[in-house]
Enzyme design. Structure first.
Site, PDB file in Angstrom:
ATOM      1  N   CYS A 163       0.814  -1.226   0.000  1.00  0.00           N
ATOM      2  CA  CYS A 163       0.000   0.000   0.000  1.00  0.00           C
ATOM      3  C   CYS A 163       0.843   1.270   0.000  1.00  0.00           C
ATOM      4  O   CYS A 163       0.303   2.371  -0.112  1.00  0.00           O
ATOM      5  CB  CYS A 163      -0.925  -0.005   1.207  1.00  0.00           C
ATOM      6  SG  CYS A 163      -1.852  -1.534   1.339  1.00  0.00           S
ATOM      7  N   HIS A 303      -2.719   8.237   5.675  1.00  0.00           N
ATOM      8  CA  HIS A 303      -2.930   6.931   5.058  1.00  0.00           C
ATOM      9  C   HIS A 303      -4.387   6.535   5.289  1.00  0.00           C
ATOM     10  O   HIS A 303      -5.035   6.034   4.371  1.00  0.00           O
ATOM     11  CB  HIS A 303      -1.959   5.930   5.682  1.00  0.00           C
ATOM     12  CG  HIS A 303      -1.956   4.585   5.025  1.00  0.00           C
ATOM     13  ND1 HIS A 303      -1.660   4.404   3.701  1.00  0.00           N
ATOM     14  CD2 HIS A 303      -2.232   3.345   5.525  1.00  0.00           C
ATOM     15  CE1 HIS A 303      -1.737   3.113   3.397  1.00  0.00           C
ATOM     16  NE2 HIS A 303      -2.092   2.452   4.490  1.00  0.00           N
ATOM     17  N   GLU A 314      -1.941   5.320  13.376  1.00  0.00           N
ATOM     18  CA  GLU A 314      -1.522   6.539  12.663  1.00  0.00           C
ATOM     19  C   GLU A 314      -1.771   7.774  13.533  1.00  0.00           C
ATOM     20  O   GLU A 314      -0.941   8.688  13.598  1.00  0.00           O
ATOM     21  CB  GLU A 314      -2.261   6.668  11.325  1.00  0.00           C
ATOM     22  CG  GLU A 314      -1.747   7.841  10.493  1.00  0.00           C
ATOM     23  CD  GLU A 314      -2.268   7.848   9.061  1.00  0.00           C
ATOM     24  OE1 GLU A 314      -3.223   7.105   8.750  1.00  0.00           O
ATOM     25  OE2 GLU A 314      -1.708   8.623   8.249  1.00  0.00           O
ATOM     26  N   LYS A 332      -8.927   8.201   1.322  1.00  0.00           N
ATOM     27  CA  LYS A 332      -9.525   6.873   1.097  1.00  0.00           C
ATOM     28  C   LYS A 332     -10.999   6.854   1.488  1.00  0.00           C
ATOM     29  O   LYS A 332     -11.733   5.955   1.096  1.00  0.00           O
ATOM     30  CB  LYS A 332      -8.742   5.799   1.858  1.00  0.00           C
ATOM     31  CG  LYS A 332      -7.343   5.538   1.280  1.00  0.00           C
ATOM     32  CD  LYS A 332      -6.634   4.399   1.991  1.00  0.00           C
ATOM     33  CE  LYS A 332      -5.233   4.181   1.433  1.00  0.00           C
ATOM     34  NZ  LYS A 332      -4.256   5.196   1.899  1.00  0.00           N
ATOM     35  N   HIS A 337      -9.409   2.252  -1.346  1.00  0.00           N
ATOM     36  CA  HIS A 337      -7.979   1.952  -1.238  1.00  0.00           C
ATOM     37  C   HIS A 337      -7.527   1.235  -2.518  1.00  0.00           C
ATOM     38  O   HIS A 337      -7.870   0.074  -2.742  1.00  0.00           O
ATOM     39  CB  HIS A 337      -7.757   1.065  -0.020  1.00  0.00           C
ATOM     40  CG  HIS A 337      -6.323   0.930   0.394  1.00  0.00           C
ATOM     41  ND1 HIS A 337      -5.262   1.301  -0.412  1.00  0.00           N
ATOM     42  CD2 HIS A 337      -5.770   0.473   1.555  1.00  0.00           C
ATOM     43  CE1 HIS A 337      -4.135   1.057   0.221  1.00  0.00           C
ATOM     44  NE2 HIS A 337      -4.407   0.564   1.418  1.00  0.00           N
ATOM     45  N   PHE A 396       1.775  -3.305   3.978  1.00  0.00           N
ATOM     46  CA  PHE A 396       1.993  -4.597   4.632  1.00  0.00           C
ATOM     47  C   PHE A 396       3.494  -4.862   4.668  1.00  0.00           C
ATOM     48  O   PHE A 396       4.252  -4.388   3.833  1.00  0.00           O
ATOM     49  CB  PHE A 396       1.300  -5.713   3.842  1.00  0.00           C
ATOM     50  CG  PHE A 396      -0.179  -5.830   4.120  1.00  0.00           C
ATOM     51  CD1 PHE A 396      -0.832  -4.989   5.007  1.00  0.00           C
ATOM     52  CD2 PHE A 396      -0.931  -6.816   3.489  1.00  0.00           C
ATOM     53  CE1 PHE A 396      -2.188  -5.109   5.257  1.00  0.00           C
ATOM     54  CE2 PHE A 396      -2.297  -6.955   3.736  1.00  0.00           C
ATOM     55  CZ  PHE A 396      -2.922  -6.100   4.620  1.00  0.00           C
TER      56      PHE A 396
END
Lengths: 408, 100
Positions: A163, A303, A314, A332, A337, A396
């Site tokens: 991502c 994010h 976050e 997002k 996403h 990830f």
């Protein structure tokens, strides 16, 4: 010794669920309407909705004669790259093609191409497998096709940090420019994150929102009722340029890429460090690279996936770095996403935020999670003086990419 | 027009975005902008959708070969092959079988 030049952003191209170019995407972001909807491509699956870039007509943009040869993620990258080059007012007859590079974050998980091929192999129909399967679906072919389409002969790279791929590509492009290897780099990401295999596997991981009764309300970063992310697709490409090169040709400068940092958390396969320390370290490194302090940052493009764990970690990271963080938005919520494209799309939106001096809103934030003490821009765009902003991307494998942009 | 030639034109329109008006039996592969990989894709589509065996000597086709040359190669292959033995998974499409 050659002094590393500042890196200017001179062009922006985008294909997203909010629009098939940068302008319509920006307008869509400022409207703040979430794009998630029931997706016919996902019919019958437990999670049957996504954010699809349904106004993107590859055949119209690229021509029917050429679209058959490449997968959708490549089509979107080529369209975004063409727009970025136009936006940068680059004359391809005048540029030194071997001093131009392409770096694109992409994944080889092209469900639409690979799925039918696997069916043929598993049923023994080997001769029916397309001979163009590999060039149509390989991750590196996004950068490869962009270079073919635009006649670029400098470095061509594909990066994969899940991502964070799009943001990692932009950071890598900065390195190519600062090392003196290139004058111009087209950098960004592309991804069709909303294939059937992706939907099934992310859902089985409990990563997706299961709000099937109300898809448009499913992506709700930082909201107390968030339950996972929504798959999407798209591409964004930036034209990054050595500032001296940009000024010499009197290019339009949209913003500067002042700093960047790439880190690994070495904590868990898919989960962020819960206390936010991993992300905080990446943000601090990026600020150091930009020679800025936390108080210089006016805005955070988060994010913000809408998963319970990501958003909390976050928020904790932002509080660690900033104490009282500046206004935050989470794209997002509107776009879903797009996995390998997301970091680039959010970087492009950060560039436009600085350029327009306006922060687009986060959709679906009805009740801020009490554990998340952030100033989230919601309901309507917020205009205010903006000198510097960061864009966060976390992948990830604990792979983080933070970009720092400053206003022109 | 011969059925195989008609089929090739139909596939070029359907899968490759070609304008049917611009295709003639004498069109060369170069004129049709079909490189060797694109020709293989076309032949694979015939395998997949119509059970037509892949010509063993498809590599003999050159840029200057015409669509008629491709059709002739396919017709030769059909005459020589026992498609039921080579492709047990999928019979030749009924319509084409009747025509060819």
């Amino acid at each position: 010794m050659r002094r590393a030049a500042a890196v200017a952003v001179t062009g922006v191209g985008m294909v997203t669920p909010a629009g098939s170019d940068a302008r319509s995407t920006w307008e869509g972001m400022c409207q703040g309407t979430a794009r998630a909807a029931t997706d016919p491509e996902l019919e019958g699956l437990p999670v049957d909705f996504s954010c699809r870039a349904d106004t993107f007509d590859a055949e119209q943009v690229l021509g029917r004669r050429h679209t058959w040869r490449v997968g959708r993620f490549i089509q979107m990258a080529v369209a975004a790259a063409r727009e970025a080059v136009r936006d940068a007012e680059l004359d391809r007859d005048a540029w030194c093609a071997e001093r131009v590079g392409v770096v694109i974050g992409a994944s080889g998980n092209d469900d639409a191409t690979l799925g039918p091929a696997w069916e043929r192999v598993l049923s023994g129909r080997y001769a029916s497998v397309s001979p163009t399967l590999i060039p149509r679906s390989a991750a590196n072919m996004a950068a490869g096709e962009v270079s073919l389409d635009l006649g670029i002969t400098g470095p061509g790279l594909s990066v994969q940090t899940a991502c964070a791929s799009g943001a990692t590509a932009i950071s890598t492009a900065r390195d190519l420019l600062r090392s003196g290897a290139c004058d111009i780099v087209l950098a960004g990401g592309t991804g069709v994150g909303n294939g059937r295999m992706s939907s099934v596997s992310f859902n089985n991981m409990s990563a997706l929102s299961r709000r099937t009764w109300s898809p448009e309300a499913a992506s709700r970063p930082f909201d107390a009722d968030r339950d996972g992310f929504v798959l999407g697709e798209g591409s964004a490409i930036l034209v990054l340029e050595d500032e001296r090169h940009a000024r010499a040709r009197r290019a339009p400068i949209r913003s500067y890429l002042a700093g960047a940092a790439l880190t690994s958390e070495a904590h868990h396969h898919i989960a962020p460090t819960p206390d936010g320390s991993g992300a905080a370290r990446a943000i601090e490194m990026a600020l150091t690279a930009a020679d800025l302090s936390p108080r210089d940052i006016d805005h955070v493009n988060a994010h913000g996936t809408s998963t319970p764990m990501n958003d909390l970690a976050e928020a904790r990271a932002l509080r660690r770095v900033f104490g009282a963080p500046p206004p935050v938005t989470a794209p997002k919520s509107v776009l879903g996403h797009s996995i390998t494209a997301a970091g680039a799309i959010e970087a492009a939106l950060t560039v436009l935020t600085l350029f327009h001096q306006k922060i687009p809103p986060t959709a679906n934030l009805d009740r801020l999670d009490p554990e998340i003490d952030l100033d989230i821009v919601t309901k309507a765009p917020r205009s205010q003086p903006l000198h510097a902003a960061i864009s966060n991307s976390f992948g990830f494998g604990g792979q983080n990419a933070i970009l720092v942009f400053t206003a022109p | 027009m011969a059925p195989v030639l008609s089929l090739l034109i139909a596939k070029l329109v359907e899968h490759f975005g070609r304008d049917p008006e611009s295709i003639t039996p004498q069109s060369s592969l170069e004129e049709l902008e079909l490189d060797s990989l694109a020709v293989l894709e076309l032949l694979t589509i015939l395998v997949d959708e119509h059970g037509i065996p892949m010509p063993e000597d498809s590599g003999s086709l050159k840029e200057s070969s015409t669509l008629s040359d491709v059709a002739e190669l396919i017709e030769q292959t059909l005459r020589q092959s026992d498609s039921s033995a080579s492709f047990p998974h999928r019979p030749v499409a009924a319509g084409l079988e009747a025509e060819v």
